[in-house]
Design an enzyme around this catalytic site. Sequence first.
Site, PDB file in Angstrom:
ATOM      1  N   HIS A 178       0.877  -1.181  -0.053  1.00 39.90           N
ATOM      2  CA  HIS A 178       0.136   0.116   0.101  1.00 39.90           C
ATOM      3  C   HIS A 178       0.993   1.113   0.207  1.00 39.90           C
ATOM      4  O   HIS A 178       0.537   2.456   0.396  1.00 39.90           O
ATOM      5  CB  HIS A 178      -1.016  -0.179   1.158  1.00 39.90           C
ATOM      6  CG  HIS A 178      -1.932  -1.066   0.954  1.00 39.90           C
ATOM      7  ND1 HIS A 178      -1.741  -2.507   1.333  1.00 39.90           N
ATOM      8  CD2 HIS A 178      -3.306  -1.017   0.471  1.00 39.90           C
ATOM      9  CE1 HIS A 178      -2.833  -3.049   1.184  1.00 39.90           C
ATOM     10  NE2 HIS A 178      -3.749  -2.270   0.783  1.00 39.90           N
ATOM     11  N   TRP A 237     -15.826 -18.478  10.696  1.00 41.90           N
ATOM     12  CA  TRP A 237     -17.369 -17.953  10.407  1.00 41.90           C
ATOM     13  C   TRP A 237     -17.354 -16.677  11.408  1.00 41.90           C
ATOM     14  O   TRP A 237     -18.007 -15.722  11.102  1.00 41.90           O
ATOM     15  CB  TRP A 237     -18.382 -18.882  11.109  1.00 41.90           C
ATOM     16  CG  TRP A 237     -17.832 -19.397  12.423  1.00 41.90           C
ATOM     17  CD1 TRP A 237     -18.474 -18.962  13.693  1.00 41.90           C
ATOM     18  CD2 TRP A 237     -17.112 -20.679  12.571  1.00 41.90           C
ATOM     19  NE1 TRP A 237     -17.913 -19.638  14.836  1.00 41.90           N
ATOM     20  CE2 TRP A 237     -17.425 -20.795  13.975  1.00 41.90           C
ATOM     21  CE3 TRP A 237     -16.578 -21.652  11.935  1.00 41.90           C
ATOM     22  CZ2 TRP A 237     -16.400 -21.765  14.717  1.00 41.90           C
ATOM     23  CZ3 TRP A 237     -15.886 -22.944  12.507  1.00 41.90           C
ATOM     24  CH2 TRP A 237     -15.969 -22.726  13.770  1.00 41.90           C
ATOM     25  N   LYS A 238     -16.498 -16.473  12.421  1.00 43.03           N
ATOM     26  CA  LYS A 238     -16.440 -15.223  13.142  1.00 43.03           C
ATOM     27  C   LYS A 238     -15.930 -14.204  12.462  1.00 43.03           C
ATOM     28  O   LYS A 238     -16.500 -12.970  12.575  1.00 43.03           O
ATOM     29  CB  LYS A 238     -15.606 -15.512  14.546  1.00 43.03           C
ATOM     30  CG  LYS A 238     -15.947 -16.749  15.345  1.00 43.03           C
ATOM     31  CD  LYS A 238     -15.243 -16.634  16.663  1.00 43.03           C
ATOM     32  CE  LYS A 238     -15.712 -18.059  17.627  1.00 43.03           C
ATOM     33  NZ  LYS A 238     -14.693 -18.244  18.761  1.00 43.03           N
TER      34      LYS A 238
END
Length: 327
Positions: A44, A225-226
């Site tokens: 970046h 999934w968290k």
Amino acid sequence: MRIPFDQLKAECKRVLLSLSFEEEKADLCAQIFAENSRDGVETHGLNRFPVFVKFVKEGLINPNAEPIVTAGLGAVERWDGNLAPGMYNASLCMNRAMKLADDNGIGCVAIKNTNHWMRGGTYGWQAADAGYIGICFTNTIANVPPWGGTEPRLGNNPFVIAVPRKEGNIVLDMAMSQYSYGKIGQYAADKKQLPMPGGYDTAGNLTTDPEAIRETQRALPIGFWKGAGLSMMLDVLLTALTGGQSVADITNSGNESGVSQCFICIKNPHMHDSLIEELINFTKTSALVDPGNPIRYPGESTLAHRKKSLDIGVHVNERFWQELLTM
């Protein structure tokens, strides 16, 4: 290659001025690109600069635009970024959140219709360097599948928490995917495998192959999934606060432009420094998996990388450096 920091900034600024950036914006944006590379976030920093220039030329970033305040309620303000450079908008928003915190103890600025902020940690460091607790997050184009899905429907929505500290700020800067796509791209360019699985291949197996992950666009969310749930909630928060584009809208547009972001500052005159030091010291007493790889608090590696870059020069990819010189 290693390049002096001031030289890297000067070359970026030269290009931005040629693209009709005003002096102040060119200086700020060039500073941030150079600082990102200085701190070791090359994906970046210089490496991202050609994409930024491309977006300016295509009209996705308007170098002459200014963000405006559209609504305010106490310590909370809503802004429209008007597609101005994302780093410029983000810096202004964090500064404004600091001012609101001065007046209210806490300040929150939510902005829609802005652009990529590059390294989100920039604005955490900005707040912490000024003595504030800083929290900020953004949405992105869809690049992570929801848990149980095979197609990208969530953003990796970077999230930053920064706490000021005399011995070195504590700054967590993380995407909702195990590896950012910038980092995956860097490993692919270097023809290296990821240290740990970062996504799925075409057969649906977890893989350390960065090229396979780029092909499937199935990056692994942090915490399975968290992480997928947290990514969605950050997007829900941004949509509710700004009324701007969600990940779905950004993705349907075909370009990662017009994103939404939130900047929160907390003014706390008593940081309980001794308690924070106890916490850090306790964490570092853990037995090590690898004696040659010590435990570090978030931001510690950044400070070490920054010092090295200022001492011996900023590490740059020669191909990107030569591209910059010819712009």
